[in-house]
Write an enzyme that holds these catalytic residues in place. Sequence first.
Site, mmCIF file in Angstrom:
data_model
loop_
_atom_site.group_PDB
_atom_site.id
_atom_site.type_symbol
_atom_site.label_atom_id
_atom_site.label_comp_id
_atom_site.label_asym_id
_atom_site.label_seq_id
_atom_site.Cartn_x
_atom_site.Cartn_y
_atom_site.Cartn_z
ATOM 1 N N ASP A 127 -25.851 -9.263 -27.173
ATOM 2 C CA ASP A 127 -24.460 -9.282 -26.713
ATOM 3 C C ASP A 127 -23.503 -8.495 -27.591
ATOM 4 O O ASP A 127 -22.350 -8.289 -27.212
ATOM 5 C CB ASP A 127 -23.955 -10.733 -26.625
ATOM 6 C CG ASP A 127 -23.698 -11.346 -27.998
ATOM 7 O OD1 ASP A 127 -24.451 -11.006 -28.943
ATOM 8 O OD2 ASP A 127 -22.764 -12.143 -28.128
ATOM 9 N N CYS B 256 10.387 21.015 0.920
ATOM 10 C CA CYS B 256 10.206 22.401 1.372
ATOM 11 C C CYS B 256 8.733 22.697 1.547
ATOM 12 O O CYS B 256 7.869 21.868 1.240
ATOM 13 C CB CYS B 256 10.834 23.378 0.373
ATOM 14 S SG CYS B 256 10.047 23.322 -1.247
ATOM 15 N N CYS C 106 -36.262 6.722 10.018
ATOM 16 C CA CYS C 106 -37.575 6.434 9.451
ATOM 17 C C CYS C 106 -37.716 7.119 8.093
ATOM 18 O O CYS C 106 -36.858 7.882 7.662
ATOM 19 C CB CYS C 106 -38.697 6.882 10.379
ATOM 20 S SG CYS C 106 -38.727 8.677 10.648
ATOM 21 N N CYS D 265 -37.322 10.867 7.664
ATOM 22 C CA CYS D 265 -35.927 11.328 7.565
ATOM 23 C C CYS D 265 -35.488 11.316 6.113
ATOM 24 O O CYS D 265 -34.835 12.246 5.623
ATOM 25 C CB CYS D 265 -34.995 10.424 8.371
ATOM 26 S SG CYS D 265 -35.413 10.231 10.115
ATOM 27 N N ASP E 14 -31.682 -11.527 -29.459
ATOM 28 C CA ASP E 14 -30.775 -11.521 -30.599
ATOM 29 C C ASP E 14 -30.382 -12.977 -30.863
ATOM 30 O O ASP E 14 -30.428 -13.804 -29.950
ATOM 31 C CB ASP E 14 -29.548 -10.677 -30.268
ATOM 32 C CG ASP E 14 -28.450 -10.811 -31.302
ATOM 33 O OD1 ASP E 14 -28.732 -10.569 -32.483
ATOM 34 O OD2 ASP E 14 -27.328 -11.183 -30.914
ATOM 35 N N ASP F 212 -26.160 -4.538 -30.997
ATOM 36 C CA ASP F 212 -27.336 -4.679 -30.135
ATOM 37 C C ASP F 212 -27.511 -3.497 -29.188
ATOM 38 O O ASP F 212 -28.552 -3.378 -28.542
ATOM 39 C CB ASP F 212 -27.224 -5.961 -29.291
ATOM 40 C CG ASP F 212 -27.282 -7.218 -30.134
ATOM 41 O OD1 ASP F 212 -27.996 -7.204 -31.142
ATOM 42 O OD2 ASP F 212 -26.599 -8.197 -29.786
#
Length: 836
Positions: free
Chosen positions: A703, A83, A16, A19, A504, A707
């Site tokens: 893009d 080893c 719940c 918690c 843009d 930008d």
Amino acid sequence: MTERYQKTLSIEGMTCASCVGRVEKALSGLEGVTGVTVNLASETVRLSVETPAHLTEAAETLKTLGYPARTAKITLNIASMSCASCVGRVDKALADLPGVVSVTVNLAAETAMVEYLEGTVSPGDLMAASAAIGYPAEIAEANASQSRVERKAEEADGLRRNVLLAAVLTLPVFILEMGAHLVPAFHMVIERSIGTQTSWIIQFLLTTIVLFGPGRHFYTKGFPALFRGAPDMNSLVAVGTGAAWVYSVVATFLPALLPEGVRAVYFEAAAVIVVLILVGRWLEARAKGRTGAAIQALLGLQARTARVIRNGAAEEVDVDALAVGDVILVRPGERIPVDGAVTEGSSNVDESMITGEPVPVAKSAGANVTGGTVNGTGSLTFQAVRVGADTTLAQIIRMVEEAQGAKLPIQGLVDRVTLWFVPAVMVLSALTVLVWLTVGPDPALTFALVAGVSVLIIACPCAMGLATPTSIMVGTGRAAEMGVLFRKGDALQALSEVDVVALDKTGTVTEGQPTLTDVIVADGFDRKRVLGLIASVEAQSEHPIAEAILRGAQSDGVAVPSATGFRSVTGYGVAATVEGQEVLVGADRHMRREGIEIAALMDREKDLASRGRTALYAAIDGELAAVIAVADPVKRASQEAIAALHDRGFKVAMITGDKQETAEAIARETGIDHVIAGVLPDGKVAALDDLRAGDRKIAFVGDGINDAPALAHADVGIAIGTGTDVAIESADVVLMSGDLRGVVNAVEVSKRTMTNIRQNLVWAFGYNVALIPVAAGVLYPAFGLLLSPVFAAGAMALSSVSVLTNALRLRRITPAMREEATPPAPRIETQSQPAE
């Protein structure tokens, strides 16, 4: 600056919202731990730690709280160990990884058994750490953790079995006790056959089995949480049913301790409450599993094996063992395992899972391929460029997981309320009992018990805690399936509050692939000579316009000599020396800055700009030589997408470095409301601030590298997925497709998800506000109504299931715009204008 580790832990035991509050409070209080975000729906916690030791401390804290982090185990075959010192080195290399709990290295078997916190490291990380110190590793026996969907399905199966067992045991109890209330003659049957005392003893035995068999989880979790001073939903159920059971046990075996008028049993209430809440948990587990369906679908796109070319032969290996540089063969119909570049072969590849575009893309030598896409009918050989967590698909999954784990601003109020909700309910229950004992009618003790237990049982912090995260999980998952990635979860809320969408131009509204259309030379200059000199300078630039000019010159068969001393002035233009002549190319502001008179060609430049073409001047040895123009066609989806944004109440603006006339021509063609032109790259941020006038919220779509500042500065930055990595990293939302239809879809998902969240919150809070007083008995004085604990349990179970079911409706969101419905937009003519 100290390096920090961003990690996600999968934790157990949260039931719940209280918690969630306790986990978040405990972890936030740890030194070296920041950015704690807990998600009840996905049962995860994201956090940032300074060192691996802080992560271990966080895991120990979770264990102490009673919400242990899930762990997974894996066995690795380790090569080259000879080893004990080798053992020590491998042990240390693996143990130093953040999230590794324990390492056991066996020299004789040449293996390492590693236990690690789920979600913090991967088998690939472990193998890489061992290989980095000279001990190559491979998976020997991977007990990788089950997917969340599978885990929830297993949990649901377990709960279903518990429900069936509990229901079978509870039915006789219910019949024995409630039969007498429903059919008075049934009471006489019990009296004359087995007797009331025997009936109570049978109910005691069956109810005890139900409570401490199928229902034991409520007590093993609830009472320890209560004793720690951190009660949760399990505590409410444990105290409520425990009180009813204890009262009934006393009435059955020690009746002398109770007044004669209140000697009654409530075994059936305790048993039915457990059954109903188990039913709710079962339905909840099933629904939770479905909230992660999008991630499961994405995970399903990952290839499990790959065919690697080694020593001239194809060898099948686990995809986790691939490394950058591996040469991989993909046969027809197979899924491409990782990102790479094609070296041999040709085929069509279905990339719809990445771009959303249904048409397969032709691939041949030199083309890039993406892991998770599906090869067509040809065979391809490619070299791995990105593997493991670096692949596009892995990054998409990571983005979706991060967004699903985000906490929206709207969640703040919920957290503050739910942190104190369970303690408040327990106090209210105690006050309810006290009031009934003090002023209630006879039998006051019975009324007090019924009302107190009802208050405990009907309270539902689960619904509050699930209201927001389940909607986020389903909404962002559905968005990913539509090609919209919310990199930051809070963008989901921010986008729904946006007033203006700023775009843009180049690569966003337009194709970003301009074509040379006009070369108009001044008197006394030769067209081919001037174009060759201009192209020589532009050949040194990486700008799309420069590439268009160079392509145009080459297609005209113009010789392009070499240039020296190339210089670029951002936002103005470029210059270089070509065959002893100083050549300048750029905007009118560049010419004025260099003191070059442009009046002779200014009218021609304005005419070109008015037709939507980007016009540039060229000067040779300080004298105006030409005006040239390039046209960047508008993307065919832009006009319809902008119209769809208008239909949804948005104003649309365009910010560009182009001249005002050029920008306005594009705006007229696409229906853009407001144009801000002639903006230098560093001026886009100021342009956004101007658009914010009147406290308007702004989303910016771009893009390019230039930008990135605007994407970061906007209230919501939306990057076109076909753009640069810098732009994508600066954005809040990434569109996997290359056009503006994704913006409309992102807005649709955002608004629908926020509406869904508000519906959930209204239900969750309204439910508790309305029914807790009813359970306490406020209707009894006027109407004689007192809510049964059994009905309280049913209502509580229904509350959580209702919230989850409502959230799952978001899986039915359909794209607001589809490619098939997009008509081609008018394009700018690209026929060359003859020179003067």
